[in-house]
Structures are given as structure tokens and as C-alpha cells.
Design a protein around this motif. Structure first.
Motif, short mmCIF file in Angstrom:
data_model
loop_
_atom_site.label_atom_id
_atom_site.label_comp_id
_atom_site.label_asym_id
_atom_site.label_seq_id
_atom_site.Cartn_x
_atom_site.Cartn_y
_atom_site.Cartn_z
N ARG A 58 35.61 -17.04 -64.18
CA ARG A 58 35.73 -18.10 -63.45
C ARG A 58 34.92 -19.02 -62.86
NH1 ARG A 58 39.47 -16.19 -59.27
NH2 ARG A 58 39.94 -13.77 -59.81
N GLU A 70 33.70 -27.85 -50.91
CA GLU A 70 34.51 -27.13 -52.37
C GLU A 70 32.97 -25.89 -52.39
OE1 GLU A 70 36.67 -27.82 -55.40
OE2 GLU A 70 35.71 -29.70 -55.24
N GLN A 73 32.84 -23.41 -48.62
CA GLN A 73 33.23 -22.10 -49.31
C GLN A 73 33.13 -21.12 -50.01
OE1 GLN A 73 37.12 -23.81 -47.40
NE2 GLN A 73 35.88 -25.58 -46.21
N VAL A 75 34.27 -22.10 -53.19
CA VAL A 75 35.87 -22.31 -53.98
C VAL A 75 35.55 -21.60 -55.42
CG1 VAL A 75 37.33 -23.56 -55.07
CG2 VAL A 75 36.28 -24.48 -52.76
N ARG A 76 36.53 -20.57 -56.08
CA ARG A 76 36.81 -20.07 -56.97
C ARG A 76 38.10 -20.57 -58.01
NH1 ARG A 76 32.01 -16.22 -58.48
NH2 ARG A 76 30.95 -15.90 -56.30
N VAL A 77 37.88 -20.77 -59.13
CA VAL A 77 38.46 -21.47 -59.70
C VAL A 77 39.34 -19.91 -61.13
CG1 VAL A 77 40.08 -22.76 -61.11
CG2 VAL A 77 38.82 -23.58 -58.93
N SER A 101 49.51 -27.88 -55.35
CA SER A 101 49.43 -27.40 -55.51
C SER A 101 50.19 -27.15 -57.32
CB SER A 101 50.65 -26.37 -54.38
OG SER A 101 51.83 -26.86 -54.09
N ASN A 106 42.68 -25.50 -55.91
CA ASN A 106 41.68 -25.49 -54.45
C ASN A 106 42.61 -26.40 -53.55
OD1 ASN A 106 40.20 -26.09 -52.63
ND2 ASN A 106 38.87 -27.31 -53.93
#
Length: 408
Positions: A58, A70, A73, A75-77, A101, A106
Motif C-alpha cells: 500500500r 491525507e 487521516q 490515507v492508504r491506497v 470515485s 481517496n
């Protein structure tokens, strides 16, 4: 950005990324300053940097200018998913002019009102470090020059991040190894132990370790091992194996059974790693040593009035790597008063371009019965001298001292 790029921006980008003052800052501060400079120079609304996580699966938001949420919080992608994940998978620039989306994982990006995004991979020494992307709330088209200049910035970030990670991992590995080494020599009536540990100059901290501990029933446990690999990962695996072996040593008496349990645990939890281990249990009253070898070089035995020799013991397969070897073996050796046993890792006897047999022969010629601290000093002087070791070295000497009662 794509609408008439100033001619001097290339120079200003180069000045920004080569600013020597940035090198004096910690990584987070350096990234903060650099990303705000990028936002200003490229006239964009957001600049975000995501790093690959430890598992390599990730992207995690690490720094941002204009979209701090980002980072805050976490954020993980997933690599391969969405816009940033696609940049990571392709390791190539990606530009999109539809942010919703269907294109981005994100939601913070489209909630921010971004209309266009450009992302480039951050790569150091052929390894993906992360992804940097810039975004604008106004429709625009990033030019080839824009992309090339953003890649220049990404290369600078990659170099800094790689250097920082190397330093951080080295410090963490050193701290971990130091914390796991025995606090001091073990001394029991008639038995003395000394040891040495030196990290390899070429690879830094690796996976070598030794351990000496008291066991119930007037026994001493002696361990020496070598985890394949180097750096923080090898040190972490070493720490887990060390702790597991100590736990098994309290539950099971025989070294072969202890290594068997350790192997089964390592085969299940450490499938991608492997380690050689020598484990001995010395009964101090009877002076008997039970020894089991898991792919490790045999210790040196030195008795008064005799030539030093390597212990004759069966060598089973290493632990880990999904091997789960059944029916490990051990041997019993009498350590009469005056005897000395020297355990070691291969870094002591191996040198690049030199036959290991020469190192083993020099070790045999050096190890003699005597105070273990003196033995360690002589061995290190003879086999290491003034040359930095290319690999980790661990050495443990156990001496059955001749006491007054034994002399009579």
C-alpha cells in the motif's frame, strides 16, 4: 502549468531540489519545505507524497502541501488501485482530468474539488519508494516539460527518503541488537563465559546473534545463530527467534527438541527467512554438553595437552524457510576441567576471495584452553586484526575452569 510555462522555472526547480540547506533538516521538515516550494513553482493547489508501506502493498500518505487531511487521516491506497496505485504499479507518470470515485480511491481528492491530477513514481536504486502527485482545481493540461520537472523533484525526494530510511533502519537495528545481547558474562562456579559481537562494515547490522543464559537444574544454555540477510528486517527476525528459543529452552531439556520446536515455529511464521543455529546445554555438575546444530558450523573444542579440534556432531538443516525438519539430532560431549568451547558465526572465518578452510585452520590454530576473555581477544586479533569485517561476527568462549576442588 501547461499554459505558458515560465522559461526560468526549470532553473528554479533545480535550485529548489539542490538546496544544500535542506540536507541539514530531518526528513519530515525537508519534505514539508520542498512540497510547498513545488506547490508554488508549479502553480498547483495540492502536492502530496505517499510512501510504500513495509509490506510493499500500500501507499501511505506521508506529507502534503494543500491537502494535509491525507496525512492526518492516514490515507492508504492499495498499489494497483485508483490513481496513485496505478502510478505505483506502472512506475510511470499518469495524468487524469476526471477526479471522482471511478478514477480515485481517496474521496478527499474529489471532495477538495480537484479537476486534474498528475502523478509520478518515486524510485530509488530501482526500488519503488512511493508516489508524488500534484492537483489543480482548475482544468488544465500538464505538458511534457511539467512531467519531466516533477520527476526531477521526485528523484530528489527518492534520494533523501532512501538515505533517511537507511540511517533510520541502521539505528533501529543497532538499538535492537544491542538490547538483545546478554548484559554481561555468565559465571557459575567452575564455568566462565566471554563473547564478542562486531557488525559487518560492508552490510551494517545483520542477523548474527549469541545468547547465554542460566537454566533450571544447574545448567547453562549457549546459543549462536545467523539469520540470512541484513539490516532491520534480519535483526527483527533474529529477535523473534531468540525470544522463541529462550521460551522453548525452559520447556524442553534437549537441544535437538528445542531446535525442532524453533524450526516448526519459524517454518510457520518466518516462511521467507532462514537461520543457522547452534544450541548447547551444559550440565555444570557432570560437565556434559549436549549440542545440536541447525546448519551451523561446529564449535571448536580445546582440551589441555591436546590439539584443538572441531566438535564431531551431525549438522541438520537450518531453521525456517518452511523446512520444518523432523527428528533433529544432538551429541553429548564431555567437558572435563580445563576444557574450552568456542562458538562462532561464519563472518569470523570467511573473507571475500579467501577459501573458508584457511579461516577455519587459523581458528583451530588460535583457540587454546584458558580464560575465555583472553581467548576471545586472541581469536579476534588473529582472524580480524586491523581489517574491518565484511560480515557480522559473533564469538562465544565457554571455559570449564580448573577449581581447587577439581585440582585435588
Amino acid at each position: 502549468m501547461g499554459d505558458g510555462v515560465p522559461v526560468d522555472r526549470r532553473l528554479r526547480v533545480l535550485e529548489a531540489v539542490t538546496d544544500s540547506a535542506l540536507m541539514d533538516l530531518d526528513l519530515d521538515k525537508m519534505l514539508e519545505i520542498l512540497l510547498w516550494r513545488v506547490r508554488e513553482l508549479f502553480v498547483v493547489d495540492t502536492v502530496t507524497l505517499l510512501f510504500v508501506d513495509a509490506a510493499g502493498e500500500r501507499l501511505v500518505a506521508r506529507a502534503s502541501a494543500g491537502l494535509d487531511e491525507e496525512v492526518y487521516q492516514g490515507v492508504r491506497v492499495p498499489i494497483g488501485s485508483g490513481f496513485a496505485g496505478r502510478v505505483a504499479r506502472l512506475r510511470a507518470p499518469v495524468q487524469i482530468d476526471r477526479v471522482d470515485s471511478s478514477t480515485v480511491v481517496n474521496p478527499l481528492l474529489w471532495e477538495r474539488g480537484l479537476r486534474v491530477l498528475l502523478g509520478v513514481p518515486v524510485v530509488a536504486h530501482g526500488e519503488l519508494v512511493g508516489v508524488m502527485h500534484v492537483g489543480s482545481v482548475r482544468p488544465r493540461r500538464f505538458t511534457d516539460e511539467d512531467i519531466e520537472q516533477l520527476r526531477v523533484v521526485a528523484d530528489r525526494v527518492a534520494m533523501a527518503a532512501s538515505l533517511h530510511r537507511s540511517r533510520s533502519e541502521q539505528l533501529a537495528a543497532t538499538t535492537l541488537v544491542d538490547s538483545l545481547m546478554p548484559a554481561g558474562p555468565v559465571e557459575t562456579d567452575g564455568w566462565k563465559v566471554a563473547a564478542r559481537y562486531v557488525p559487518g562494515a560492508a552490510i551494517g547490522i545483520g542477523g548474527d546473534w549469541y545468547d547465554v543464559f542460566d537454566l533450571p537444574g544447574d545448567r547453562i544454555g549457549v546459543v549462536i545463530g545467523d539469520v540470512v540477510g541484513s539490516g532491520l528486517r534480519a535483526a527483527v527476525v533474529m529477535g523473534r527467534l531468540r525470544s522463541a528459543l529462550r521460551a522453548y529452552a525452559l520447556e524442553f531439556d534437549g537441544p535437538a527438541e528445542v531446535l525442532g520446536r524453533l524450526d516448526r515455529g519459524a517454518a510457520h511464521f518466518e516462511k521467507t527467512t532462514m537461520a543457522t543455529v547452534a544450541y548447547a546445554v551444559i550440565e555444570t555438575a557432570s560437565a556434559r554438553m549436549d549440542l545440536s546444530l541447525a546448519g551451523h558450523l561446529p564449535p571448536v573444542l580445546a582440551f589441555p595437552g591436546e590439539e584443538s579440534r572441531f566438535a564431531v556432531a551431525p549438522v541438520d538443516l537450518p531453521v525456517g524457510f518452511g523446512l520444518a525438519v523432523a527428528d533433529r539430532r544432538s551429541v553429548s560431549i564431555d567437558l572435563r576441567p580445563g576444557a574450552l568451547v568456542a562458538f562462532y558465526t561464519d563472518g569470523l572465518v570467511e573473507r571475500r576471495g579467501v577459501d573458508i578452510d584457511l579461516g577455519l585452520a587459523r581458528l583451530l590454530a588460535t583457540v587454546r584452553p584458558g580464560p575465555p576473555e583472553d581467548v576471545c581477544a586472541k581469536v579476534m586479533a588473529a582472524l580480524v586484526g586491523n581489517r574491518p569485517p565484511g560480515d557480522d561476527i559473533a564469538l562465544v568462549a565457554v571455559h570449564h575452569a580448573v577449581t581447587a576442588s577439581a585440582a585435588r
